[in-house]
Design a protein around this motif. Structure first.
Motif, short mmCIF file in Angstrom:
data_model
loop_
_atom_site.label_atom_id
_atom_site.label_comp_id
_atom_site.label_asym_id
_atom_site.label_seq_id
_atom_site.Cartn_x
_atom_site.Cartn_y
_atom_site.Cartn_z
N ALA A 162 10.64 2.53 10.16
CA ALA A 162 9.50 1.66 9.84
C ALA A 162 8.38 2.46 9.18
O ALA A 162 7.73 1.98 8.26
CB ALA A 162 9.00 0.96 11.10
N PHE A 163 8.17 3.68 9.65
CA PHE A 163 7.13 4.53 9.08
C PHE A 163 7.38 4.79 7.60
O PHE A 163 6.45 4.89 6.80
CB PHE A 163 7.04 5.85 9.86
CG PHE A 163 5.91 6.73 9.44
CD1 PHE A 163 4.64 6.52 9.96
CD2 PHE A 163 6.10 7.74 8.51
CE1 PHE A 163 3.56 7.32 9.57
CE2 PHE A 163 5.03 8.55 8.12
CZ PHE A 163 3.76 8.33 8.65
N ALA B 106 2.15 -8.89 0.02
CA ALA B 106 0.75 -9.18 0.31
C ALA B 106 0.47 -8.73 1.74
O ALA B 106 1.26 -9.01 2.64
CB ALA B 106 0.48 -10.67 0.15
N ASN B 107 -0.60 -8.01 1.95
CA ASN B 107 -0.94 -7.47 3.27
C ASN B 107 0.15 -6.55 3.82
O ASN B 107 0.33 -6.43 5.03
CB ASN B 107 -1.23 -8.58 4.28
CG ASN B 107 -2.45 -9.38 3.89
OD1 ASN B 107 -3.43 -8.84 3.39
ND2 ASN B 107 -2.40 -10.68 4.11
N ASN C 202 1.51 -1.64 9.67
CA ASN C 202 0.76 -1.14 10.83
C ASN C 202 1.06 -1.96 12.08
O ASN C 202 1.16 -1.40 13.18
CB ASN C 202 -0.73 -1.11 10.54
CG ASN C 202 -1.11 0.00 9.59
OD1 ASN C 202 -0.42 1.00 9.49
ND2 ASN C 202 -2.21 -0.18 8.89
N GLY C 203 1.17 -3.27 11.94
CA GLY C 203 1.51 -4.11 13.08
C GLY C 203 2.87 -3.78 13.65
O GLY C 203 3.06 -3.70 14.87
N ASN D 50 2.69 -0.36 15.38
CA ASN D 50 2.03 -0.48 16.69
C ASN D 50 3.00 -1.02 17.74
O ASN D 50 3.04 -0.53 18.87
CB ASN D 50 0.80 -1.38 16.60
CG ASN D 50 -0.35 -0.73 15.86
OD1 ASN D 50 -0.41 0.48 15.74
ND2 ASN D 50 -1.25 -1.55 15.37
N ALA D 51 3.76 -2.04 17.36
CA ALA D 51 4.72 -2.62 18.30
C ALA D 51 5.80 -1.62 18.68
O ALA D 51 6.14 -1.47 19.86
CB ALA D 51 5.34 -3.88 17.69
N LEU D 52 6.33 -0.94 17.69
CA LEU D 52 7.39 0.04 17.97
C LEU D 52 6.87 1.23 18.75
O LEU D 52 7.56 1.75 19.63
CB LEU D 52 8.04 0.49 16.66
CG LEU D 52 8.85 -0.59 15.93
CD1 LEU D 52 9.31 -0.07 14.57
CD2 LEU D 52 10.03 -1.06 16.77
N GLN D 53 5.64 1.67 18.46
CA GLN D 53 5.08 2.81 19.19
C GLN D 53 4.86 2.46 20.66
O GLN D 53 5.16 3.26 21.55
CB GLN D 53 3.76 3.26 18.56
CG GLN D 53 3.18 4.49 19.24
CD GLN D 53 4.05 5.72 19.08
OE1 GLN D 53 4.30 6.17 17.96
NE2 GLN D 53 4.52 6.29 20.18
#
Length: 107
Positions: free
Chosen positions: A17-18, A26-27, A33-34, A37-40
């Motif tokens: 994902a990184f 778009a976005n 980042n979302g 955050n979930a995976l982290q």
């Protein structure tokens, strides 16, 4: 061994994902980042469960006295919240491109 396998898989998912290129979406940066955050948060939970399991194997700490076990539960809650947030960000994009929508269980 099973918990370690899950933790290693989650770490691999985070790395993939990184490395995602999201500039065409778009976005895209916010979506990435979302997801990160979930995976982290999930990786943090898995890592703490693995630490607790190793403590259990050595006979050191029952769950009620384990900082790792208690931390894992906290990270679980954060992971569910982050996954739910990501799903709400992703699903409109998925619908726009006729892709499958997701829930926090799919992440």
């Amino acid at each position: 061994a099973t918990i370690q396998s899950v933790q290693m898989q989650r770490k691999s998912e985070y790395t993939q994902a990184f490395d995602l290129q999201v500039g065409a979406l778009a976005n895209g940066s916010a979506l990435k980042n979302g997801l990160l955050n979930a995976l982290q948060a999930s990786l943090n939970a898995d890592t703490n469960y693995l630490q607790w399991a190793r403590q259990e194997q050595s006979g050191c700490f029952p769950a009620s006295n384990s900082t790792a076990f208690n931390s894992a539960g906290s990270w679980d809650t954060q992971a569910v919240n982050a996954k739910t947030s990501f799903a709400s960000q992703w699903n409109p994009v998925a619908q726009q491109y006729s892709l499958p929508t997701i829930t926090e269980e799919n992440i």
